[in-house]
Structures are given as C-alpha cells and as structure tokens.
Design a protein around this motif. Structure first.
Motif, short mmCIF file in Angstrom:
data_model
loop_
_atom_site.label_atom_id
_atom_site.label_comp_id
_atom_site.label_asym_id
_atom_site.label_seq_id
_atom_site.Cartn_x
_atom_site.Cartn_y
_atom_site.Cartn_z
N UNK A 181 14.66 -7.15 0.12
CA UNK A 181 14.96 -7.81 -1.14
C UNK A 181 15.02 -9.32 -1.00
N UNK A 182 15.10 -9.83 0.24
CA UNK A 182 15.15 -11.27 0.43
C UNK A 182 13.79 -11.91 0.24
N UNK A 183 12.73 -11.11 0.49
CA UNK A 183 11.38 -11.59 0.26
C UNK A 183 10.79 -12.26 1.49
N UNK A 184 9.46 -12.13 1.62
CA UNK A 184 8.74 -12.79 2.70
C UNK A 184 7.64 -13.62 2.07
N UNK A 185 6.87 -14.28 2.90
CA UNK A 185 5.71 -14.99 2.40
C UNK A 185 4.83 -14.01 1.66
N UNK A 186 4.25 -14.46 0.54
CA UNK A 186 3.50 -13.57 -0.32
C UNK A 186 2.39 -12.86 0.45
N UNK A 187 2.37 -11.54 0.35
CA UNK A 187 1.34 -10.76 1.00
C UNK A 187 1.61 -10.44 2.46
N UNK A 188 2.69 -11.02 3.05
CA UNK A 188 2.92 -10.82 4.48
C UNK A 188 3.54 -9.47 4.78
N UNK A 189 4.42 -8.97 3.89
CA UNK A 189 5.14 -7.75 4.21
C UNK A 189 4.21 -6.58 4.42
N UNK A 190 3.14 -6.49 3.59
CA UNK A 190 2.24 -5.35 3.73
C UNK A 190 1.55 -5.33 5.09
N UNK A 191 1.35 -6.52 5.68
CA UNK A 191 0.69 -6.57 6.98
C UNK A 191 1.64 -6.19 8.11
N UNK B 267 0.82 -1.21 0.00
CA UNK B 267 0.00 0.00 0.00
C UNK B 267 0.86 1.26 0.00
N UNK B 268 2.19 1.09 -0.02
CA UNK B 268 3.10 2.24 -0.13
C UNK B 268 4.34 1.82 -0.90
N UNK B 269 5.15 2.82 -1.25
CA UNK B 269 6.40 2.55 -1.96
C UNK B 269 7.44 2.11 -0.94
N UNK B 270 7.52 0.81 -0.75
CA UNK B 270 8.43 0.26 0.24
C UNK B 270 9.73 -0.17 -0.43
N UNK B 271 10.76 -0.34 0.37
CA UNK B 271 12.09 -0.61 -0.16
C UNK B 271 12.18 -1.97 -0.84
N UNK C 45 1.24 -2.84 10.41
CA UNK C 45 1.22 -2.89 11.87
C UNK C 45 2.04 -1.76 12.47
N UNK C 46 3.31 -1.60 12.02
CA UNK C 46 4.15 -0.60 12.69
C UNK C 46 3.95 0.80 12.15
N UNK C 47 3.41 0.94 10.92
CA UNK C 47 3.26 2.28 10.35
C UNK C 47 1.88 2.89 10.59
N UNK C 48 0.89 2.06 10.89
CA UNK C 48 -0.48 2.57 11.09
C UNK C 48 -0.98 2.25 12.50
#
Length: 313
Positions: A268-278, A180-184, A282-285
C-alpha cells in the motif's frame, strides 16, 4: 467498517489486470517466452519430485524437504502463471471479484508456505552440520513429516485474516490493476481510492513484515552457524560438500527474499510505477524456474538421480 463503506462495498464485480501493456505482436512474443518458462518450471520441479520419490538413496530428510519444496513451486506457478498467459491472449483482461480474491489467497498462502519451508530446510542443515551426533535422533522421518505438515497447514492459515479483511473492503469504482495478478498492494490502493483503510494496510503490512523478517533472519542466523561449523571441518572434501549444499540453499533464499522484501514489507505504500509487477514476476515465475537448476547443479546425488529419471546413463 462504516455503513457508508458497507453500502459501496463490492460494487465492483470484476477487475482488469493490465499485465504488460504493449503491441499485440509483443504480447504474443511474451506469451511464448512465459509459456516455455512455465512448462520448463513444471518439468524441472516434477523431475526433482520424481528423483526423490524413485531413488531410495534420497529418502532422507533433506531430500524429502526438497521434494516437498519442488512440489510447492509447482503449485506456486500454477496459482498465477496460467491466468497471466490467458491475459496475454485476452482482449478484455478481466478477472471476477471472487476469482481475484481466490487467487490472492492461494498466491499468498503458497508464498507463506515457501518462507516456512526455507526456514525448515535451514534448520535441517543446521542440525546435520552443527549437531551431527544428535541429527539421526532428532530429524526422524516422523518428525520430518510433522514439519512438512506444519508448513502446509500454517502457511494456509497465516494469510487468512488479511484476505478476510480485504473481502470486507469497499471497491466502489476503480477496478484497473497495473499487474499480472491480484496482488495485495494494488487491491489496497483501489480500496483506498474509495475510503481510507489505514487499519487494514497496517495489519497486512505487519503480518507480511513479521513473516518475512522472522523467517529471513532465522535462515541467515542458521546458515551463519552452519558456515562457522563448516570452517572447522578438518576434511577438505567434507568442507566442499557442505559448502556446496549450503550455497545452493542460500542462493534460493536470496533470490526469493530479495524480491519479496522489495514488494511486501510495506503493502500500500507504493513503488515506482510499473516496478512492483517486475519484482513480483521475479520471485513468482523466475525463482521457481531457477530452483531445480540451482539445487541439482551443485549436488552430485541429485544430479545422479535426475540422470536416472531422465533416462541418462
């Protein structure tokens, strides 16, 4: 960067932020939830700032730092939530290349500033509880103001190099960001789809890890010494007050760092699909939303000041 990379660099003029793909009715429901959360976050943190500003009893280093921290949280949610809300109502969900990088810079700079403020707040509690006789001489208003300025200036300088490196990366075609944002991490992944960028990934990962772990272990070390000192306080009332203050600080630290470490220790290492946005959500909102409640519910002086601000008895 090779000449080939320069030729394909910046062919993408905009990115598509997927946000939270779902039916239109659910998009409206999510918009309503996050809009209310956003307004309550602004009001809660503004109330803390006003309480410290208007109550002369709170004109002490601890509360001055807390007021600045709350102002930082206001800036933090403004860097990503308004665009997220607009995306819920948008059909295209696009963001220009320039706006994306600008959001990246402000979002990460404010996050860096938050790490520094949490460290300075831990240092303040360490001095107050472990070195009470030296505290008034060391933590003067002038020194406290210098620490505040340091946090803001250094916070916005630390992430300048990674953002400049990202502006030099090639974005040759793929432009869909599953966030939902321009993340690294998503931006590095898009650039890696064009050419390998191990150097940039390494520099960004190293700087993120260095900042996160250095500040986290400093905070944990400080509060370990604080809790040891608290256990030696003869007065039960004194122990209770110190525990109350420290527990609220530690709650904020673990809320923030727990989700941040899951996201940025290895971009850049990647997480489970869809997990990073959550985790980012959590910490940004959510963390800025909870912080005013955490700090005020366990602090009598802050509760009394907030009652005055809100017009209570």
């Amino acid at each position: 960067m090779t000449s080939e990379a320069r030729n394909i660099s910046h062919t993408v003029s905009e990115f598509i932020l997927l946000g939270f793909p779902c039916r239109w009715e659910i998009q409206i429901f999510l918009f309503s939830i996050f809009f209310v959360t956003y307004i309550l976050t602004l009001l809660g943190n503004m109330a803390v700032v006003c309480a410290v500003r208007w109550d002369r009893q709170l004109h002490t280093p601890m509360y001055i730092l807390l007021a600045n921290f709350s102002f930082l949280e206001i800036c933090y949610v403004k860097s990503d939530v308004p665009n997220m809300l607009a995306n819920f109502l948008s059909q295209t969900k696009t963001i220009s290349f320039a706006r994306c990088l600008l959001q990246l810079y402000f979002f990460f700079s404010l996050g860096t500033t938050e790490c520094l403020f949490l460290s300075i707040m831990a240092y303040d509690r360490f001095l107050a509880i472990c070195r009470p006789l030296h505290y008034p001489a060391v933590m003067t208003t002038k020194f406290c103001s210098s620490l505040v300025i340091f946090c803001w200036v250094y916070g916005f300088l630390w992430f300048l190099i990674p953002v400049i490196l990202v502006t030099q990366l090639p974005f040759c075609g793929p432009n869909v960001i599953d966030d939902f944002l321009c993340d690294l991490s998503p931006l590095l992944a898009l650039a890696s789809a064009c050419i390998p960028v191990p150097g940039t990934v390494l520099i960004c990962g190293t700087m993120s890890s260095l900042l996160i772990f250095a500040t986290f272990f400093y905070i944990i070390g400080s509060y370990t010494l604080v809790l040891r000192a608290v256990m030696q306080v003869p007065s039960v009332a004194g122990q209770k007050k110190a525990f109350s203050t420290c527990s609220s600080h530690l709650a904020v630290v673990f809320l923030f760092y727990g989700s941040v470490m899951m996201t940025y220790v290895s971009p850049g290492a990647g997480q489970a699909e869809g997990m990073q946005k959550f985790t980012t959500l959590f910490y940004s909102v959510l963390t800025p939303f909870f912080n005013p409640m955490i700090y005020s519910l366990r602090n009598k002086e802050m509760k009394d000041a907030l009652k005055k601000v809100l017009g209570g008895s």
